[in-house]
Write an enzyme that holds these catalytic residues in place. Structure first.
Site, short mmCIF file in Angstrom:
data_model
loop_
_atom_site.label_atom_id
_atom_site.label_comp_id
_atom_site.label_asym_id
_atom_site.label_seq_id
_atom_site.Cartn_x
_atom_site.Cartn_y
_atom_site.Cartn_z
N VAL A 459 7.55 73.75 -50.45
CA VAL A 459 7.49 75.13 -49.93
C VAL A 459 6.05 75.56 -49.60
O VAL A 459 5.11 74.90 -49.98
CB VAL A 459 8.12 76.14 -50.91
N GLU A 460 5.96 76.67 -48.89
CA GLU A 460 4.68 77.28 -48.48
C GLU A 460 3.76 76.26 -47.83
O GLU A 460 2.58 76.15 -48.17
CB GLU A 460 3.99 77.95 -49.69
N GLY A 461 4.31 75.49 -46.89
CA GLY A 461 3.53 74.43 -46.23
C GLY A 461 3.77 73.13 -46.95
O GLY A 461 3.18 72.89 -48.01
#
Ligand SMILES: Cc1cc2nc3c(=O)[nH]c(=O)nc-3n(C[C@H](O)[C@H](O)[C@H](O)COP(=O)(O)OP(=O)(O)OC[C@H]3O[C@@H](n4cnc5c(N)ncnc54)[C@H](O)[C@@H]3O)c2cc1C
Length: 783
Positions: A459-461
């Site tokens: 997640v988040e990149g």
């Protein structure tokens, strides 16, 4: 005679070059114009979303590392983040209580959600509104306090920490704070602060994950009826997945491409990515189904809508902000990314360090605590030193947010490296605890963390992409003193002004490269012993600062040569870009570690943690240099680079076993250093809780060890040679019966045995895992 002539010719050539370079109009006409033309040709085309992503955020300590000559005084002067009395009280009371309200096993295997009581508590106490200012009823906590809270909650239950983390990260509240209209802020922020509204933010689509700018979700500007009134609005169609808190959200932040085919808003047909706030009960919004992300049980699911009509007032910031969604998201990305995953993963590492260290002392095999075997020391050392470094990175990065930074590259470094190290730490922990970690159940203190670790990686990149494209790719453009200037010059529609700016940047850049070629070589030849270091640093760390300056200089040079030789091709050479990003990251990780050591008052007991983490990371930086150089596409340049970067060979070996032993020792016994290392771990002080049990068992083990040593000595002397009761489980009783230990000592041993047995036991269940019992209960309820 010939040599004199050659020397004179070289002298004349150098002099002519110097004159040419110093007379700007000449150099512009004869050199810069041609280089500029070639540069413009090879510069890769950049989409608007790529440009906005690259330009978002601020450059912070990463800029110093990129410039090849970090100003260590600056690092040391950054204020040490501290909690206010109110924040400290929140940690001591509300956070403690929230932890006590959840039972991770129940959440993950029985209820598949937190209890209503726990949900209500975190809403009522403002956990969901930590970033919301007090004027709107929020807690208005510092980034550091926010990080401390998430770290602690993560040592207890991922559903709890993620449910708190997400509303305080990139999403409706953050976007409203920066871009919302007053009406939107006044309506939503107080409700979000009190948990009356639960937010989620939906960007990801099944067809666009990492490449989020290419989402196929669309809104069409059109006229329609809204609450009986004819208004200009949007007909939005979306299909999103993986949306955290999506299934329970009451307000959905939604990103989509907005089109205006009828020109109702202006001339632009493709208005651009737009972010709207869609109340859950909006007719046509399909919200509520759920995914099961590795049994973590925080709410996460898809959401869909087809031709859902909504007014333009739903756009965050109102009609003025249509088409600005991508810029908004990119500008706000750094704050949440600096805190959420670094904190939750540092929490998992702290929990591992605390519990696995204790377990390694409580669990004996071959008549010795397993933590004393050299083989087990290795993973224990990594767990300890990595946890020290991860927490240093977490704190320093959260501190940057409190300084008003939006550090785009640093936040990506923190997210990537803390989650990767957490993966290593928990993996190591699993190896040390063996089958105890593998059999899930209420007494397993590490299995769920192990199971859920890949979530943070994705997640988040997603991490592979972050390492391959962002760390160096964005770092090189944002942090380098000249690259962005050169690019801006190339994109300048005024060609003459562009040439002028390019000329300045290009020659500055050339001098910068030369300076670092000589700088790296000089520091390599002298072992960086003459690099000046602020007088205030701990003497035992002086060499690290010197070597970091050397590596920073070598990195600046290597980065420049890579960009020069590969140009736009470097974007596709992800392996090289990733290794360059590794070097930058290692320099950041080391900076944070040194900063922590100073901020915490140079704790001598922590020195082994700091030294091992530093050696290991410097060694890894060295390997990353090797990786770039050995694979440099032009071989002779690669060989030249090696001579400049490592003229006398490699300065670092793997960290020493001697220091590793000191770290491992620190992990398996109570001490102030161990408490500092695991300061945010939630520690229930009861044996009925797995973390409490292992903690109490550690204390009991230490008390029992001297008594046990006497029993072992008696055993060696043959005291139990023909006693069948003197086995690994019942030795204490046999020793008491034989009069080797006193009654009081036997009490100590019995207490240790009880706690040890709680700790080493794993859970077992009916062969159908209780399904038939559950069905019976359901049938009874139905009847
Ligand atoms: C539990 C969970 C919660 C989430 N919460 C939210 C949320 O609340 N809101 C939201 O909008 N989204 C959310 N996401 C989405 C998340 O941010 C995306 O999953 C993430 O961006 C990756 O997308 P993907 O899984 O489709 O992987 P893909 O994009 O398909 O990538 C697959 C792999 O390819 C790699 N990769 C892709 N492109 C490149 C490249 N150019 N170079 C190198 N490697 C590359 C990636 O690193 C990854 O390893 C969540 C996801 C999960 C799993």
């Amino acid at each position: 005679m010939i040599t004199t002539i050659i020397s004179v010719l070289i002298g004349i050539a150098l002099l002519s070059m110097a004159i040419l370079v110093s007379v700007r109009p000449w150099r512009r006409a004869l050199i810069s114009r041609r280089v500029f033309a070639t540069y413009k040709r090879i510069l890769p085309q950049m989409s608007d979303t790529e440009r906005e992503a690259l330009e978002a955020g601020t450059v912070w300590w990463d800029g110093e590392l990129f410039r090849g000559d970090p100003d260590w005084n600056k690092l040391l002067a950054y204020p040490v983040p501290k909690l206010s009395p109110e924040e400290q009280s929140f940690m001591d009371h509300e956070v403690e209580h929230a932890c006590s309200l959840v039972d991770d096993w129940k959440v993950t295997s029985e209820d598949f959600d937190m209890s209503p009581e726990a949900w209500q508590y975190i809403k009522d106490k403002g956990f969901l509104g930590m970033i919301i200012p007090k004027q709107y009823g929020g807690l208005e906590f510092s980034a550091f306090a926010h990080s401390q809270v998430v770290t602690k909650l993560s040592t207890r239950c991922s559903a709890l920490s993620v449910s708190v983390m997400v509303p305080n990260s990139l999403g409706p509240a953050e976007l409203l704070l920066h871009y919302g209209t007053d009406v939107q802020k006044n309506h939503y922020l107080p409700r979000l602060a009190r948990g009356v509204e639960v937010p989620a933010f939906a960007l990801t689509s099944p067809w666009a994950g990492s490449d989020a700018g290419s989402i196929p979700d669309v809104g069409i500007v059109c006229k329609g009826l809204w609450r009986g009134q004819a208004v200009i609005g949007m007909r939005v169609t979306w299909d999103k997945r993986y949306i955290t808190l999506g299934p329970v959200c009451t307000i959905l932040g939604l990103a989509f491409h907005l089109y205006d085919p009828d020109g109702l808003l202006g001339d632009k047909k493709h208005v651009g990515i737009t972010c709207a706030l869609v109340p859950r009960d909006t007719p046509g919004a399909d919200i509520g189904r759920r995914h099961v992300p590795l049994n973590a049980m925080f709410m996460n699911g898809p959401t869909r809508g087809k031709d859902v009509f909504m007014p333009l007032d739903y756009v965050i910031g109102g009609p003025a902000m249509v088409g600005q969604g991508w810029r908004m998201l990119m500008e706000c990305l750094a704050a949440g990314r600096s805190i959420s995953l670094p904190s939750s993963n540092a929490g998992m590492a702290q929990l591992t360090a605390r519990t696995v260290g204790a377990y390694a002392r409580v669990r004996s095999q071959f008549k010795m605590a397993i933590g004393r075997f050299e083989g087990v020391e290795e993973p224990l050392t990594r767990i300890g030193a990595y946890t020290y470094m991860m927490d240093a990175v977490r704190k320093m990065t959260a501190g940057a947010i409190d300084l008003g930074e939006k550090p785009s590259v640093v936040s990506a470094i923190a997210k990537y490296h803390v989650t990767e190290r957490a993966r290593q730490v928990v993996n190591d922990g699993m190896d040390v605890v063996g089958g105890k970690g593998i059999c899930l159940g209420p007494s397993n203190f590490i299995g769920r963390a192990y199971q859920q670790l890949p979530i943070g990686i994705t997640v988040e990149g997603a991490n592979i992409l972050t390492r391959s494209m962002i760390l160096f790719g964005q770092g090189a453009i944002r942090c380098h003193p000249y690259v962005l200037k050169e690019m801006k010059a190339a994109y300048n529609p005024n060609a003459e002004q562009g040439l002028h700016d390019f000329d300045e940047a290009f020659f500055g850049h050339a001098l910068f490269t030369l300076k670092h070629a000589f700088g790296a070589l000089g520091k390599g030849l002298t072992g960086s012993h003459f690099v000046s270091v602020p007088s205030g640093v701990a003497p035992e760390t002086k060499r690290y600062y010197q070597q970091l300056t050397r590596f920073s200089s070598a990195f600046a040079f290597l980065a420049d040569i890579s960009m020069l030789v590969l140009g736009g091709e470097l974007k596709r050479r992800e392996k090289l870009s990733a290794r360059l990003g590794d070097i930058l990251s290692m320099l950041y990780l080391c900076s944070a570690t040194l900063k922590r050591y100073e901020s915490e008052g140079r704790q001598q007991a922590d020195a082994p943690l700091m030294h091992w983490a530093m050696w290991d990371t410097m060694y890894k930086a060295q390997m990353a240099f090797d990786g770039v150089i050995a694979n440099f596409p032009v071989r002779w340049i690669g060989r030249m680079l090696y001579r400049i970067v490592f003229p006398l060979g490699h300065p670092y070996d793997v960290p020493s076993d001697r220091i590793g032993h000191q770290v491992a020792k620190l992990m398996i016994e109570p001490s102030a250093a161990r408490d500092r290392l695991t300061a945010e771990t939630y520690l229930p002080n009861v044996a009925s809780e797995p973390v409490g049990a292992v903690e109490l068992a550690l204390l009991a083990t230490l008390e029992a060890e001297p008594i046990e040593a006497r029993i072992r000595a008696a055993e060696k002397d043959g005291a139990f040679s023909d006693n069948p009761d003197a086995n690994v489980r019942d030795l204490a009783h046999a020793a008491f019966a034989a009069g080797i230990v006193t009654a009081a000592e036997y009490v100590v041993l019995k207490r240790r045995n009880e706690l040890r047995d709680i700790v080493i036991r794993v859970d077992d269940f009916p062969h159908d895992l209780g399904r038939s019992r559950q069905e019976t209960v359901l049938h009874k309820e139905a009847a």
